[in-house]
Design an enzyme around this catalytic site. Sequence first.
Site, PDB file in Angstrom:
ATOM      1  N   LYS A 136       0.844  -1.205   0.000  1.00 32.44           N
ATOM      2  CA  LYS A 136       0.000   0.000   0.000  1.00 32.44           C
ATOM      3  C   LYS A 136       0.873   1.247   0.000  1.00 32.44           C
ATOM      4  O   LYS A 136       0.608   2.190  -0.740  1.00 32.44           O
ATOM      5  CB  LYS A 136      -0.942   0.012   1.221  1.00 32.44           C
TER       6      LYS A 136
ATOM      7  N   LYS B  46      -3.177 -13.106 -10.075  1.00 28.81           N
ATOM      8  CA  LYS B  46      -3.806 -13.719  -8.906  1.00 28.81           C
ATOM      9  C   LYS B  46      -5.245 -13.195  -8.786  1.00 28.81           C
ATOM     10  O   LYS B  46      -5.464 -11.994  -8.916  1.00 28.81           O
ATOM     11  CB  LYS B  46      -3.009 -13.322  -7.651  1.00 28.81           C
TER      12      LYS B  46
ATOM     13  N   LYS C  35     -10.089  -9.485  -5.024  1.00 31.64           N
ATOM     14  CA  LYS C  35     -11.124  -8.448  -5.032  1.00 31.64           C
ATOM     15  C   LYS C  35     -10.538  -7.130  -5.527  1.00 31.64           C
ATOM     16  O   LYS C  35     -11.196  -6.354  -6.198  1.00 31.64           O
ATOM     17  CB  LYS C  35     -11.676  -8.248  -3.621  1.00 31.64           C
TER      18      LYS C  35
HETATM   19  P1  ADP Z   1      -8.558 -10.690  -1.784  1.00 34.03           P
HETATM   20  O1  ADP Z   1      -7.156 -10.697  -2.358  1.00 34.03           O
HETATM   21  O2  ADP Z   1      -9.553 -11.015  -2.827  1.00 34.03           O
HETATM   22  O3  ADP Z   1      -8.885  -9.414  -1.051  1.00 34.03           O
HETATM   23  P2  ADP Z   1      -8.277 -11.814   0.832  1.00 34.03           P
HETATM   24  O4  ADP Z   1      -6.976 -11.098   0.989  1.00 34.03           O
HETATM   25  O5  ADP Z   1      -9.460 -11.316   1.583  1.00 34.03           O
HETATM   26  O6  ADP Z   1      -8.625 -11.856  -0.736  1.00 34.03           O
HETATM   27  O7  ADP Z   1      -8.044 -13.366   1.119  1.00 34.03           O
HETATM   28  C1  ADP Z   1      -8.826 -14.203   1.943  1.00 34.03           C
HETATM   29  C2  ADP Z   1      -8.211 -15.596   1.939  1.00 34.03           C
HETATM   30  O8  ADP Z   1      -8.279 -16.165   0.623  1.00 34.03           O
HETATM   31  C3  ADP Z   1      -6.724 -15.618   2.308  1.00 34.03           C
HETATM   32  O9  ADP Z   1      -6.417 -16.764   3.069  1.00 34.03           O
HETATM   33  C4  ADP Z   1      -6.032 -15.629   0.977  1.00 34.03           C
HETATM   34  O10 ADP Z   1      -4.746 -16.183   1.049  1.00 34.03           O
HETATM   35  C5  ADP Z   1      -6.982 -16.494   0.137  1.00 34.03           C
HETATM   36  N1  ADP Z   1      -6.911 -16.094  -1.265  1.00 34.03           N
HETATM   37  C6  ADP Z   1      -7.273 -14.912  -1.799  1.00 34.03           C
HETATM   38  N2  ADP Z   1      -7.090 -14.889  -3.122  1.00 34.03           N
HETATM   39  C7  ADP Z   1      -6.588 -16.088  -3.466  1.00 34.03           C
HETATM   40  C8  ADP Z   1      -6.187 -16.696  -4.705  1.00 34.03           C
HETATM   41  N3  ADP Z   1      -6.285 -16.049  -5.862  1.00 34.03           N
HETATM   42  N4  ADP Z   1      -5.699 -17.950  -4.680  1.00 34.03           N
HETATM   43  C9  ADP Z   1      -5.615 -18.628  -3.515  1.00 34.03           C
HETATM   44  N5  ADP Z   1      -5.987 -18.124  -2.307  1.00 34.03           N
HETATM   45  C10 ADP Z   1      -6.463 -16.872  -2.271  1.00 34.03           C
END
Ligand code: ADP
Length: 325
Positions: free
Chosen positions: A116, A195, A198
Amino acid sequence: MSAQAKKRALSGIQPTGAPHIGNYFGAMRQFVDMQDEFDLYVFVAEYHAMTTVQDPAVLRSNIENLILDYLAIGLDPEKVTLYRQSDVPELTELTWMFNCLVTVPWLERAHAFKDKSDKGIEPSVGLFDYPVLMAADILLPDSQVVPVGKDQVQHVEMAREVARKFNNTYGDTFAEPEEHVVESVAVVPGTDGQKMSKSYGNTIPLFGSDDEIKKAIMAIVTDSKSPEEPKDPSSCNVFALHTLITPEPQLSEIKKGYEEGGLGYGESKKMLLENYLAFIAPMRERRAYYESNPGIVRQILDQGAGTIQKIAKEKMKEVREKVGL
Ligand code: ADP
Ligand code: TRP
């Protein structure tokens, strides 16, 4: 095996928006897979979500939805302690105690904060302190195993360092946790091949409407090879998702269609859509059941809160004594 003999595992997800299939395969599904073997705690990380969500109506609705999602994916309230982070205000007290032990340069190494600030976003103190609150989540109930996606491994390592620092300073108090990452699905690709996240707008929503899911799947980026040309399945984002969703023997047939030519990307996407909708059908059914039975959901959360509060109160009594309060 008795509950005492099982290892304690804990994890949470931030209610920052609708979960996507990356969240499901990277983290949420592991929770379901672990619920028999582990003494499992799963919570809604709403304090963490406050570092980004500041609209109370949005936060409230995200929390309600995440609870339904947890139940929909098959977490069994008879086996899992399901709770909301804000039902355990002791976590903020413990975070303060940890804050007094860790240093600013140590926290500056955390990826989430570094990403960030590299982007020029001025981080709030809450965002900066995010890993310390996460350490409190993990350490307060003496979790031994923490199932997370790959991007969260550093945070679990930091929790381990916090435990060590506290134990060195005040005497043995907290268990040192281990992360638990399912390597085969460590990173689920998004519709653009990055990857799935969101924050990149490249997600396939786990419980989207048929139309939303269809739109996302049809938008998956591929190269421009014609249906007849042979293709490399290992470099195709559509195929990567097939490996998570499509059962055998169809999966092998699709692989063959890529390698030998004859299967077009459009066709491959259609099969993916069909298989995905079949895959989530029982989960959608469970979600609808809990959505129309809010009393049952409330009861589950009350029970979860009761269990975790008892643990938190006992542990904080010990911690307060140790630090000299
Ligand atoms: P985002 O990146 O969409 O905001 P979060 O950071 O809220 O997702 O992640 C919530 C959980 O899901 C975490 O344990 C994270 O490691 C897993 N996660 C998020 N995106 C992925 C992905 N593309 N592949 C595998 N695991 C993921
Ligand atoms: N930081 C995690 C995420 O973004 C959510 C989280 C908060 C968490 N506290 C936790 C995960 C404790 C595991 C254990 O996904």
